[in-house]
Design a protein around this motif. Structure first.
Motif, PDB file in Angstrom:
ATOM      1  N   HIS A 193       0.806  -1.213   0.000  1.00 41.28           N
ATOM      2  CA  HIS A 193       0.000   0.000   0.000  1.00 41.28           C
ATOM      3  C   HIS A 193       0.842   1.268   0.000  1.00 41.28           C
ATOM      4  O   HIS A 193       0.321   2.375  -0.162  1.00 41.28           O
ATOM      5  CB  HIS A 193      -0.952   0.010   1.208  1.00 41.28           C
ATOM      6  N   HIS A 194       2.189   1.127   0.173  1.00 39.72           N
ATOM      7  CA  HIS A 194       3.092   2.275   0.068  1.00 39.72           C
ATOM      8  C   HIS A 194       3.694   2.388  -1.329  1.00 39.72           C
ATOM      9  O   HIS A 194       4.487   3.288  -1.589  1.00 39.72           O
ATOM     10  CB  HIS A 194       4.230   2.157   1.086  1.00 39.72           C
ATOM     11  N   GLY A 195       3.318   1.465  -2.221  1.00 33.56           N
ATOM     12  CA  GLY A 195       3.869   1.503  -3.571  1.00 33.56           C
ATOM     13  C   GLY A 195       5.194   0.791  -3.716  1.00 33.56           C
ATOM     14  O   GLY A 195       5.833   0.873  -4.772  1.00 33.56           O
ATOM     15  N   ASN A 196       5.634   0.086  -2.672  1.00 33.72           N
ATOM     16  CA  ASN A 196       6.891  -0.658  -2.744  1.00 33.72           C
ATOM     17  C   ASN A 196       6.666  -2.004  -3.419  1.00 33.72           C
ATOM     18  O   ASN A 196       5.759  -2.742  -3.042  1.00 33.72           O
ATOM     19  CB  ASN A 196       7.458  -0.884  -1.339  1.00 33.72           C
ATOM     20  N   SER A 197       7.488  -2.330  -4.418  1.00 32.16           N
ATOM     21  CA  SER A 197       7.374  -3.622  -5.092  1.00 32.16           C
ATOM     22  C   SER A 197       8.124  -4.683  -4.305  1.00 32.16           C
ATOM     23  O   SER A 197       9.137  -4.400  -3.653  1.00 32.16           O
ATOM     24  CB  SER A 197       7.924  -3.533  -6.514  1.00 32.16           C
ATOM     25  N   GLY A 198       7.631  -5.897  -4.374  1.00 28.62           N
ATOM     26  CA  GLY A 198       8.288  -6.976  -3.654  1.00 28.62           C
ATOM     27  C   GLY A 198       7.568  -8.292  -3.854  1.00 28.62           C
ATOM     28  O   GLY A 198       6.807  -8.466  -4.810  1.00 28.62           O
ATOM     29  N   LEU A 199       7.783  -9.216  -2.924  1.00 31.48           N
ATOM     30  CA  LEU A 199       7.236 -10.567  -3.034  1.00 31.48           C
ATOM     31  C   LEU A 199       6.394 -10.879  -1.798  1.00 31.48           C
ATOM     32  O   LEU A 199       6.877 -10.769  -0.663  1.00 31.48           O
ATOM     33  CB  LEU A 199       8.374 -11.588  -3.160  1.00 31.48           C
ATOM     34  N   LEU A 200       5.137 -11.228  -2.036  1.00 27.51           N
ATOM     35  CA  LEU A 200       4.287 -11.719  -0.952  1.00 27.51           C
ATOM     36  C   LEU A 200       4.454 -13.228  -0.894  1.00 27.51           C
ATOM     37  O   LEU A 200       4.075 -13.945  -1.818  1.00 27.51           O
ATOM     38  CB  LEU A 200       2.827 -11.349  -1.199  1.00 27.51           C
ATOM     39  N   GLU A 201       5.063 -13.719   0.172  1.00 28.52           N
ATOM     40  CA  GLU A 201       5.402 -15.134   0.270  1.00 28.52           C
ATOM     41  C   GLU A 201       4.147 -16.016   0.228  1.00 28.52           C
ATOM     42  O   GLU A 201       3.103 -15.647   0.764  1.00 28.52           O
ATOM     43  CB  GLU A 201       6.165 -15.408   1.563  1.00 28.52           C
ATOM     44  N   THR A 202       4.279 -17.155  -0.420  1.00 29.34           N
ATOM     45  CA  THR A 202       3.187 -18.123  -0.452  1.00 29.34           C
ATOM     46  C   THR A 202       2.782 -18.496   0.967  1.00 29.34           C
ATOM     47  O   THR A 202       3.626 -18.884   1.781  1.00 29.34           O
ATOM     48  CB  THR A 202       3.609 -19.380  -1.230  1.00 29.34           C
ATOM     49  N   SER A 203       1.500 -18.357   1.259  1.00 26.26           N
ATOM     50  CA  SER A 203       1.011 -18.636   2.610  1.00 26.26           C
ATOM     51  C   SER A 203       0.323 -19.988   2.651  1.00 26.26           C
ATOM     52  O   SER A 203      -0.388 -20.373   1.708  1.00 26.26           O
ATOM     53  CB  SER A 203       0.041 -17.541   3.064  1.00 26.26           C
ATOM     54  N   ILE A 204       0.530 -20.704   3.752  1.00 32.42           N
ATOM     55  CA  ILE A 204      -0.122 -21.982   3.984  1.00 32.42           C
ATOM     56  C   ILE A 204      -0.832 -21.896   5.323  1.00 32.42           C
ATOM     57  O   ILE A 204      -0.208 -21.695   6.366  1.00 32.42           O
ATOM     58  CB  ILE A 204       0.903 -23.135   3.992  1.00 32.42           C
ATOM     59  N   ILE A 205      -2.170 -22.028   5.285  1.00 34.04           N
ATOM     60  CA  ILE A 205      -2.985 -21.861   6.492  1.00 34.04           C
ATOM     61  C   ILE A 205      -3.818 -23.121   6.712  1.00 34.04           C
ATOM     62  O   ILE A 205      -4.468 -23.617   5.797  1.00 34.04           O
ATOM     63  CB  ILE A 205      -3.910 -20.636   6.358  1.00 34.04           C
ATOM     64  N   ASP A 206      -3.792 -23.615   7.949  1.00 35.73           N
ATOM     65  CA  ASP A 206      -4.556 -24.804   8.332  1.00 35.73           C
ATOM     66  C   ASP A 206      -5.849 -24.359   9.015  1.00 35.73           C
ATOM     67  O   ASP A 206      -5.823 -23.693  10.058  1.00 35.73           O
ATOM     68  CB  ASP A 206      -3.723 -25.670   9.283  1.00 35.73           C
ATOM     69  N   HIS A 207      -7.000 -24.714   8.413  1.00 32.53           N
ATOM     70  CA  HIS A 207      -8.304 -24.311   8.926  1.00 32.53           C
ATOM     71  C   HIS A 207      -9.019 -25.439   9.670  1.00 32.53           C
ATOM     72  O   HIS A 207     -10.191 -25.273  10.034  1.00 32.53           O
ATOM     73  CB  HIS A 207      -9.203 -23.856   7.767  1.00 32.53           C
ATOM     74  N   ARG A 208      -8.367 -26.538   9.913  1.00 35.57           N
ATOM     75  CA  ARG A 208      -9.035 -27.663  10.551  1.00 35.57           C
ATOM     76  C   ARG A 208      -9.319 -27.387  12.028  1.00 35.57           C
ATOM     77  O   ARG A 208      -8.666 -26.563  12.653  1.00 35.57           O
ATOM     78  CB  ARG A 208      -8.186 -28.931  10.401  1.00 35.57           C
ATOM     79  N   ASP A 209     -10.312 -28.126  12.549  1.00 34.82           N
ATOM     80  CA  ASP A 209     -10.709 -28.039  13.959  1.00 34.82           C
ATOM     81  C   ASP A 209     -11.162 -26.637  14.336  1.00 34.82           C
ATOM     82  O   ASP A 209     -11.013 -26.214  15.497  1.00 34.82           O
ATOM     83  CB  ASP A 209      -9.551 -28.478  14.872  1.00 34.82           C
ATOM     84  N   GLY A 210     -11.715 -25.899  13.369  1.00 36.73           N
ATOM     85  CA  GLY A 210     -12.229 -24.575  13.668  1.00 36.73           C
ATOM     86  C   GLY A 210     -11.164 -23.541  13.954  1.00 36.73           C
ATOM     87  O   GLY A 210     -11.468 -22.449  14.451  1.00 36.73           O
TER      88      GLY A 210
END
Length: 347
Positions: free
Chosen positions: A315-332
């Motif tokens: 949001h500041h206009g800086n270019s870069g890499l958003l790392e691949t995210s891995i999220i576990d949604h099990r068990d609520g």
């Protein structure tokens, strides 16, 4: 025809179906007039189909196809989707993986315009399911029965090819894994109202059912008993109004070609034209293995070839890499396993 004659006829047809004997008697049979005998033969055909499809325990195939969502006979569509996918399955479909690459190709713009490309992967095991989006940079882990994310061609059970419409196949497991599975589809068939069973030619049968609240839908399925009870042609009809015949209301037509590999009949191509979504679909299946062992690592998170991340600006206009995210949604819960950080480019 006397009762004994009808029973003898049904017995002859049953023997021919089960043992593959040259159908000298059956060649003279067009329609079984007795509803009980017709129902018995239809049940036998579905049972043969179920047993033959269940012989496919594991496998790997590559899929190539095109989908024209705005298709109309005689009119040129404005967009076409090209789909390439690779599917793995093992342990009688208890382990399943579907990797997909979809290209959206505009047909009314200059050819040099780059098509839009979307990547996705899906894995299901008895313990979990893995879903990716954002060209595989957004990875979520859910319970096994969590619906797959909507993609152009949803992950589907290859054993139901020829038994459902092209639109239903395209929806795949994102609608209902149970309903789209082999057992679920066959359960639906067994709940339909049988109309007729006809012998078209040497061991090729055509079975017609009615279904719907007012029996306003007709399903016509051709089953080739000589090719592993393969469903080779499917047509849906929808009758609107009492005066109109079913023939005026065809909703879709699906044709499937089959080949025998490793003693199992498998689909190798499919063509579908449908008024549902006004789409046209053509798929080809190139089988790499049939009933051979698939490495267990294929169905794991570590077995996915995930990208490092996605390039963007913060949001500041800086270019870069958003790392691949891995999220576990099990068990609520919502547990970040790794990734999700933004790494700006070095100046």
């Amino acid at each position: 025809m006397q009762v004994c004659d009808r029973r003898w006829l049904l017995w002859c047809v049953s023997v021919l179906l089960l043992h593959g004997t040259s159908p000298v008697v059956a060649q003279h049979v067009k329609v079984l007039p007795d509803q009980g005998e017709a129902q018995a033969l239809a049940d036998q055909l579905l049972q043969g189909l179920a047993e033959q499809r269940a012989l496919l325990k594991s496998g790997q195939f590559k899929l190539e196809g095109t989908i024209q969502p705005e298709w109309r006979a005689g009119l040129k569509p404005t967009v076409e989707f090209s789909c390439q996918a690779e599917c793995y399955f093992a342990d009688g479909f208890h382990q399943f993986r579907f990797d997909q690459r979809v290209s959206q190709i505009p047909l009314n713009l200059p050819q040099q315009k780059e098509p839009l490309v979307e990547l996705s992967q899906y894995i299901r095991t008895p313990e979990f399911s893995i879903h990716t989006a954002g060209n595989n940079t957004d990875v979520r882990i859910f319970e096994p029965d969590h619906p797959s994310r909507e993609t152009l061609l949803g992950p589907f059970d290859i054993r139901v090819v020829g038994l459902i419409s092209g639109s239903e196949l395209q929806t795949g497991m994102s609608a209902s894994e149970t309903r789209r599975s082999l057992s679920g589809v066959l359960e639906s068939y067994r709940g339909y109202q049988l109309e007729t069973v006809r012998l078209l030619e040497d061991r090729l049968y055509e079975v017609t059912w009615r279904f719907g609240k007012k029996a306003e839908f007709r399903l016509v399925l051709q089953i080739d008993a000589a090719r592993g009870y393969a469903p080779v042609k499917l047509e849906y009809y929808h009758k609107r109004g009492q005066a109109k015949p079913f023939s005026d209301g065809r909703v879709c037509r699906v044709t499937v070609h089959w080949e025998r590999k490793s003693q199992v009949w498998v689909p190798v191509s499919l063509q579908s034209e449908s008024r549902q979504g006004t789409q046209r679909m053509e798929l080809k299946f190139a089988w790499k293995s049939v009933n051979e062992q698939i490495p267990a690592s294929v169905f794991t998170l570590d077995g996915l070839d995930l990208p490092e991340g996605r390039r963007l600006e913060d949001h500041h206009g800086n270019s870069g890499l958003l790392e691949t995210s891995i999220i576990d949604h099990r068990d609520g819960k919502k547990t970040l396993i790794r990734g999700g950080d933004f790494r700006p480019d070095e100046e």
